[in-house]
Design a protein around this motif. Structure first.
Motif, PDB file in Angstrom:
ATOM      1  N   THR A 252      40.770  -8.338 -13.259  1.00  8.69           N
ATOM      2  CA  THR A 252      39.693  -7.820 -12.414  1.00  8.69           C
ATOM      3  C   THR A 252      39.604  -8.606 -11.115  1.00  8.69           C
ATOM      4  O   THR A 252      39.553  -8.031 -10.021  1.00  8.69           O
ATOM      5  CB  THR A 252      38.346  -7.887 -13.151  1.00  8.69           C
ATOM      6  OG1 THR A 252      38.507  -7.380 -14.475  1.00  8.69           O
ATOM      7  CG2 THR A 252      37.299  -7.069 -12.419  1.00  8.69           C
ATOM      8  N   SER A 253      39.589  -9.927 -11.227  1.00  2.00           N
ATOM      9  CA  SER A 253      39.518 -10.742 -10.020  1.00  2.00           C
ATOM     10  C   SER A 253      40.805 -10.641  -9.209  1.00  2.00           C
ATOM     11  O   SER A 253      40.771 -10.655  -7.974  1.00  2.00           O
ATOM     12  CB  SER A 253      39.219 -12.202 -10.375  1.00  2.00           C
ATOM     13  OG  SER A 253      40.152 -12.712 -11.299  1.00  2.00           O
TER      14      SER A 253
ATOM     15  N   LEU B  49      35.464 -12.581 -11.556  1.00  2.00           N
ATOM     16  CA  LEU B  49      35.412 -11.669 -10.413  1.00  2.00           C
ATOM     17  C   LEU B  49      34.339 -12.125  -9.438  1.00  2.00           C
ATOM     18  O   LEU B  49      34.586 -12.209  -8.229  1.00  2.00           O
ATOM     19  CB  LEU B  49      35.117 -10.250 -10.893  1.00  2.00           C
ATOM     20  CG  LEU B  49      34.751  -9.224  -9.820  1.00  2.00           C
ATOM     21  CD1 LEU B  49      35.906  -9.020  -8.846  1.00  2.00           C
ATOM     22  CD2 LEU B  49      34.340  -7.898 -10.466  1.00  2.00           C
ATOM     23  N   ARG B  50      33.172 -12.419  -9.936  1.00  2.00           N
ATOM     24  CA  ARG B  50      32.061 -12.848  -9.074  1.00  2.00           C
ATOM     25  C   ARG B  50      32.426 -14.111  -8.303  1.00  2.00           C
ATOM     26  O   ARG B  50      32.190 -14.214  -7.089  1.00  2.00           O
ATOM     27  CB  ARG B  50      30.820 -13.084  -9.926  1.00  2.00           C
ATOM     28  CG  ARG B  50      29.565 -13.440  -9.139  1.00  2.00           C
ATOM     29  CD  ARG B  50      28.336 -13.451 -10.030  1.00  2.00           C
ATOM     30  NE  ARG B  50      28.472 -14.371 -11.154  1.00  2.00           N
ATOM     31  CZ  ARG B  50      28.609 -14.002 -12.426  1.00  2.00           C
ATOM     32  NH1 ARG B  50      28.639 -12.725 -12.744  1.00  2.00           N
ATOM     33  NH2 ARG B  50      28.717 -14.897 -13.390  1.00  2.00           N
ATOM     34  N   ASP B  51      33.040 -15.072  -8.983  1.00  2.00           N
ATOM     35  CA  ASP B  51      33.407 -16.326  -8.327  1.00  2.00           C
ATOM     36  C   ASP B  51      34.518 -16.122  -7.295  1.00  2.00           C
ATOM     37  O   ASP B  51      34.552 -16.811  -6.264  1.00  2.00           O
ATOM     38  CB  ASP B  51      33.859 -17.355  -9.364  1.00  2.00           C
ATOM     39  CG  ASP B  51      32.732 -17.826 -10.265  1.00  2.00           C
ATOM     40  OD1 ASP B  51      31.558 -17.616  -9.899  1.00  2.00           O
ATOM     41  OD2 ASP B  51      33.022 -18.380 -11.341  1.00  2.00           O
TER      42      ASP B  51
ATOM     43  N   ASP C 166      32.763 -11.386 -25.123  1.00  2.00           N
ATOM     44  CA  ASP C 166      32.924 -12.678 -24.451  1.00  2.00           C
ATOM     45  C   ASP C 166      33.990 -12.607 -23.372  1.00  2.00           C
ATOM     46  O   ASP C 166      33.807 -13.145 -22.260  1.00  2.00           O
ATOM     47  CB  ASP C 166      33.275 -13.767 -25.469  1.00  2.00           C
ATOM     48  CG  ASP C 166      32.120 -14.104 -26.397  1.00  2.00           C
ATOM     49  OD1 ASP C 166      30.978 -13.737 -26.076  1.00  2.00           O
ATOM     50  OD2 ASP C 166      32.374 -14.734 -27.447  1.00  2.00           O
ATOM     51  N   GLY C 167      35.118 -11.959 -23.681  1.00  2.00           N
ATOM     52  CA  GLY C 167      36.189 -11.847 -22.689  1.00  2.00           C
ATOM     53  C   GLY C 167      35.789 -11.002 -21.502  1.00  2.00           C
ATOM     54  O   GLY C 167      36.154 -11.298 -20.359  1.00  2.00           O
ATOM     55  N   THR C 168      35.022  -9.934 -21.743  1.00  2.00           N
ATOM     56  CA  THR C 168      34.545  -9.091 -20.655  1.00  2.00           C
ATOM     57  C   THR C 168      33.585  -9.860 -19.757  1.00  2.00           C
ATOM     58  O   THR C 168      33.631  -9.749 -18.528  1.00  2.00           O
ATOM     59  CB  THR C 168      33.876  -7.829 -21.213  1.00  2.00           C
ATOM     60  OG1 THR C 168      34.813  -7.123 -22.039  1.00  2.00           O
ATOM     61  CG2 THR C 168      33.415  -6.915 -20.097  1.00  2.00           C
ATOM     62  N   ASP C 169      32.701 -10.649 -20.366  1.00  2.00           N
ATOM     63  CA  ASP C 169      31.786 -11.472 -19.570  1.00  2.00           C
ATOM     64  C   ASP C 169      32.553 -12.509 -18.747  1.00  2.00           C
ATOM     65  O   ASP C 169      32.193 -12.787 -17.593  1.00  2.00           O
ATOM     66  CB  ASP C 169      30.783 -12.184 -20.481  1.00  2.00           C
ATOM     67  CG  ASP C 169      29.720 -11.252 -21.019  1.00  2.00           C
ATOM     68  OD1 ASP C 169      29.524 -10.170 -20.431  1.00  2.00           O
ATOM     69  OD2 ASP C 169      29.102 -11.592 -22.047  1.00  2.00           O
ATOM     70  N   LEU C 170      33.610 -13.081 -19.338  1.00  2.00           N
ATOM     71  CA  LEU C 170      34.414 -14.064 -18.608  1.00  2.00           C
ATOM     72  C   LEU C 170      35.123 -13.409 -17.430  1.00  2.00           C
ATOM     73  O   LEU C 170      35.171 -13.974 -16.319  1.00  2.00           O
ATOM     74  CB  LEU C 170      35.436 -14.710 -19.550  1.00  2.00           C
ATOM     75  CG  LEU C 170      36.346 -15.781 -18.945  1.00  2.00           C
ATOM     76  CD1 LEU C 170      35.534 -16.929 -18.347  1.00  2.00           C
ATOM     77  CD2 LEU C 170      37.333 -16.299 -19.997  1.00  2.00           C
TER      78      LEU C 170
ATOM     79  N   THR D  17      27.435  -7.859  -8.939  1.00  2.00           N
ATOM     80  CA  THR D  17      27.344  -9.322  -8.938  1.00  2.00           C
ATOM     81  C   THR D  17      26.224  -9.810  -9.851  1.00  2.00           C
ATOM     82  O   THR D  17      26.226 -10.967 -10.270  1.00  2.00           O
ATOM     83  CB  THR D  17      27.080  -9.841  -7.510  1.00  2.00           C
ATOM     84  OG1 THR D  17      25.936  -9.164  -6.975  1.00  2.00           O
ATOM     85  CG2 THR D  17      28.275  -9.595  -6.605  1.00  2.00           C
ATOM     86  N   ASP D  18      25.270  -8.936 -10.189  1.00  2.00           N
ATOM     87  CA  ASP D  18      24.151  -9.314 -11.058  1.00  2.00           C
ATOM     88  C   ASP D  18      24.474  -9.187 -12.538  1.00  2.00           C
ATOM     89  O   ASP D  18      23.624  -9.487 -13.382  1.00  2.00           O
ATOM     90  CB  ASP D  18      22.921  -8.455 -10.744  1.00  2.00           C
ATOM     91  CG  ASP D  18      22.356  -8.745  -9.362  1.00  2.00           C
ATOM     92  OD1 ASP D  18      22.508  -9.891  -8.903  1.00  2.00           O
ATOM     93  OD2 ASP D  18      21.791  -7.831  -8.746  1.00  2.00           O
ATOM     94  N   GLY D  19      25.674  -8.707 -12.878  1.00  2.00           N
ATOM     95  CA  GLY D  19      26.045  -8.587 -14.285  1.00  2.00           C
ATOM     96  C   GLY D  19      26.392  -7.160 -14.651  1.00  2.00           C
ATOM     97  O   GLY D  19      26.573  -6.288 -13.802  1.00  2.00           O
ATOM     98  N   ARG D  20      26.464  -6.911 -15.962  1.00  2.00           N
ATOM     99  CA  ARG D  20      26.820  -5.585 -16.447  1.00  2.00           C
ATOM    100  C   ARG D  20      25.745  -5.096 -17.411  1.00  2.00           C
ATOM    101  O   ARG D  20      24.949  -5.882 -17.924  1.00  2.00           O
ATOM    102  CB  ARG D  20      28.193  -5.604 -17.137  1.00  2.00           C
ATOM    103  CG  ARG D  20      28.293  -6.510 -18.368  1.00  2.00           C
ATOM    104  CD  ARG D  20      29.721  -6.606 -18.870  1.00  2.00           C
ATOM    105  NE  ARG D  20      29.836  -7.469 -20.050  1.00  2.00           N
ATOM    106  CZ  ARG D  20      29.841  -7.035 -21.302  1.00  2.00           C
ATOM    107  NH1 ARG D  20      29.726  -5.741 -21.543  1.00  2.00           N
ATOM    108  NH2 ARG D  20      29.964  -7.870 -22.314  1.00  2.00           N
ATOM    109  N   GLY D  21      25.735  -3.777 -17.650  1.00  2.00           N
ATOM    110  CA  GLY D  21      24.743  -3.213 -18.539  1.00  2.00           C
ATOM    111  C   GLY D  21      24.685  -1.713 -18.402  1.00  2.00           C
ATOM    112  O   GLY D  21      25.487  -1.095 -17.699  1.00  2.00           O
ATOM    113  N   ALA D  22      23.730  -1.095 -19.097  1.00  2.00           N
ATOM    114  CA  ALA D  22      23.568   0.355 -19.092  1.00  2.00           C
ATOM    115  C   ALA D  22      22.413   0.723 -18.182  1.00  2.00           C
ATOM    116  O   ALA D  22      21.259   0.439 -18.487  1.00  2.00           O
ATOM    117  CB  ALA D  22      23.321   0.865 -20.505  1.00  2.00           C
ATOM    118  N   GLY D  23      22.712   1.362 -17.073  1.00  2.00           N
ATOM    119  CA  GLY D  23      21.676   1.733 -16.120  1.00  2.00           C
ATOM    120  C   GLY D  23      22.273   2.519 -14.979  1.00  2.00           C
ATOM    121  O   GLY D  23      23.083   3.425 -15.194  1.00  2.00           O
ATOM    122  N   VAL D  24      21.906   2.166 -13.759  1.00  2.00           N
ATOM    123  CA  VAL D  24      22.368   2.862 -12.551  1.00  2.00           C
ATOM    124  C   VAL D  24      22.805   1.838 -11.517  1.00  2.00           C
ATOM    125  O   VAL D  24      22.113   0.841 -11.296  1.00  2.00           O
ATOM    126  CB  VAL D  24      21.256   3.750 -11.952  1.00  2.00           C
ATOM    127  CG1 VAL D  24      21.738   4.430 -10.664  1.00  2.00           C
ATOM    128  CG2 VAL D  24      20.797   4.801 -12.959  1.00  2.00           C
TER     129      VAL D  24
END
Length: 389
Positions: free
Chosen positions: A309-310, A351-353, A342-346, A77-84
């Motif tokens: 996704t949603s 999904l979050r909403d 942009d599409g991935t962020d949308l 829910t906090d977003g996407r990125g490279a981590g854990v």
């Protein structure tokens, strides 16, 4: 297993540069001071280290069951990125298995991974599979697992990613004691609960053109379509420059977003084409496309792909008998390529909403798994969601 208030699902995420630090932070957030029965860890290739896995396990007390894998990116829910990303579950019965890459029979690997089901006795059960994203025929893993689970226990999951580098994948595993980092493995977790699990699946692609019959194939390789060499048909029908057949990288980039749809009673399964053989005039995918099957070319429906996704998440949560506690989401890494940033962020924001305030953890996978009466196993360019009630 206890009352609904005794079951819980927590998610933690960290983008800290140091893998061990990220693992500790993500696990601490997921636990929220609680005692977990199972940890499910998703980590970018840069963070898929033994030190990270040990740090996660230690933060949870050093004696908890754990499975996980490397990814092509993670999201919460906090977003996407490279981590854990760490997903923690409490109040569920759980058992785990790991099958190392030395077991090169994928059918046997699937059977061994799903054998964790033998340890779980509950009214509602599910087997979570995290497969090897580079294996040549992922469907065999699902078939093997199905011989253990049978028709009444669904198989759900995704295959490990390697940031779309084709360099190798990693899995994290603990049966409660030692922590292992396993290259190109298969891991499984059986979960039991008095409440049902919810499953959703969506892809957003649509058929285009006339159907074709797979007239000759073997496993994931298609030799003929409608009696013609499959590569010739593919190049002609997609309008591709014939020269790309001799350039593996160019063909991969072209073909991954121009898949085939395999006819099923309830719709289409997606078959990603990733390789051409100019000598045999064949094309290959990661999953079985049987002889005699009806296939179509598929084209992108931008809104449908963004909303998949949603849609999968809503389908999973809406099938529960009670309010959802959390979600696991497996989203194909090629979909993010097709959508662009942009599409991935949308898609992520929708999904979050759609499911807020329900927590979820997910990753971009190299193949998605749903085996139940309405879905037959391996999927690609697809989103799969597992909801916990």
């Amino acid at each position: 297993m206890g009352a609904p208030e005794d079951r819980w699902f927590g998610v933690g995420r960290s983008l800290a540069a140091d893998p061990a630090t990220a693992g500790t932070q993500a696990c601490r957030e997921a636990l929220g001071g609680r005692r977990a029965d199972l940890l499910i860890v998703f980590a970018s290739l840069t963070h898929a280290t033994l030190e990270m896995a040990r740090a996660v396990h230690a933060e949870a007390g050093g004696d908890v069951l754990m499975i996980g894998c490397s990814t092509s990116g993670e999201f919460t829910t906090d977003g996407r990125g490279a981590g854990v990303v760490v997903n923690a579950l409490g109040g569920y019965t759980a058992s785990v298995r790991a099958v190392p890459h030395e077991v090169d029979d994928l059918y046997e690997a699937g059977m061994r991974a799903a054998s964790c089901l033998d340890d779980v006795d509950a009214e509602n059960r599910v087997v979570l599979l995290l497969g090897d994203g580079r294996s040549s025929d992922q469907q065999e893993m699902v078939r093997g697992a199905y011989t253990v689970a049978g028709a009444l226990v669904p198989l759900v999951g995704g295959c490990a990613g390697d940031n779309v580098t084709q360099t190798g994948t990693f899995h994290f595993f603990s049966d409660g004691t030692d922590v292992q980092l396993l290259p190109n493995a298969v891991v499984g977790a059986a979960l039991g609960s008095p409440a049902p699990f919810g499953i959703g699946i969506a892809h957003g692609w649509r058929k285009t053109g006339e159907p074709m019959v797979v007239s000759r194939s073997e496993s994931g390789t298609i030799f003929e379509l409608d009696g013609e060499p499959a590569l010739d048909v593919y190049l002609r029908r997609t309008g591709a420059d014939p020269a790309i057949a001799a350039d593996p990288e160019a063909f991969l980039n072209f073909a991954t977003i121009r898949p085939l749809g395999l006819a099923r009673r309830t719709g289409e399964d997606i078959r990603v084409i990733f390789q051409a053989d100019p000598e045999q005039r064949s094309i290959s995918g990661l999953a079985d496309t049987p002889e005699g099957a009806m296939v179509w070319f598929m084209e992108a429906d931008t809104d449908g792909i963004v909303d998949a996704t949603s849609a999968a998440a809503v389908a999973a949560t809406s099938s529960l008998e009670s309010a959802p506690l959390g979600l696991l989401v497996f989203d194909c890494c090629v979909r993010s390529i097709a959508l662009g940033g942009d599409g991935t962020d949308l898609a992520a924001s929708r999904l979050r909403d759609a499911v807020k305030p329900v927590p979820y953890g997910g990753f971009y996978s190299n193949g998605e798994i749903v085996r139940r009466p309405q879905a037959k196993g391996m999927h690609h360019l697809t989103v799969v969601a597992l909801a916990f009630g």
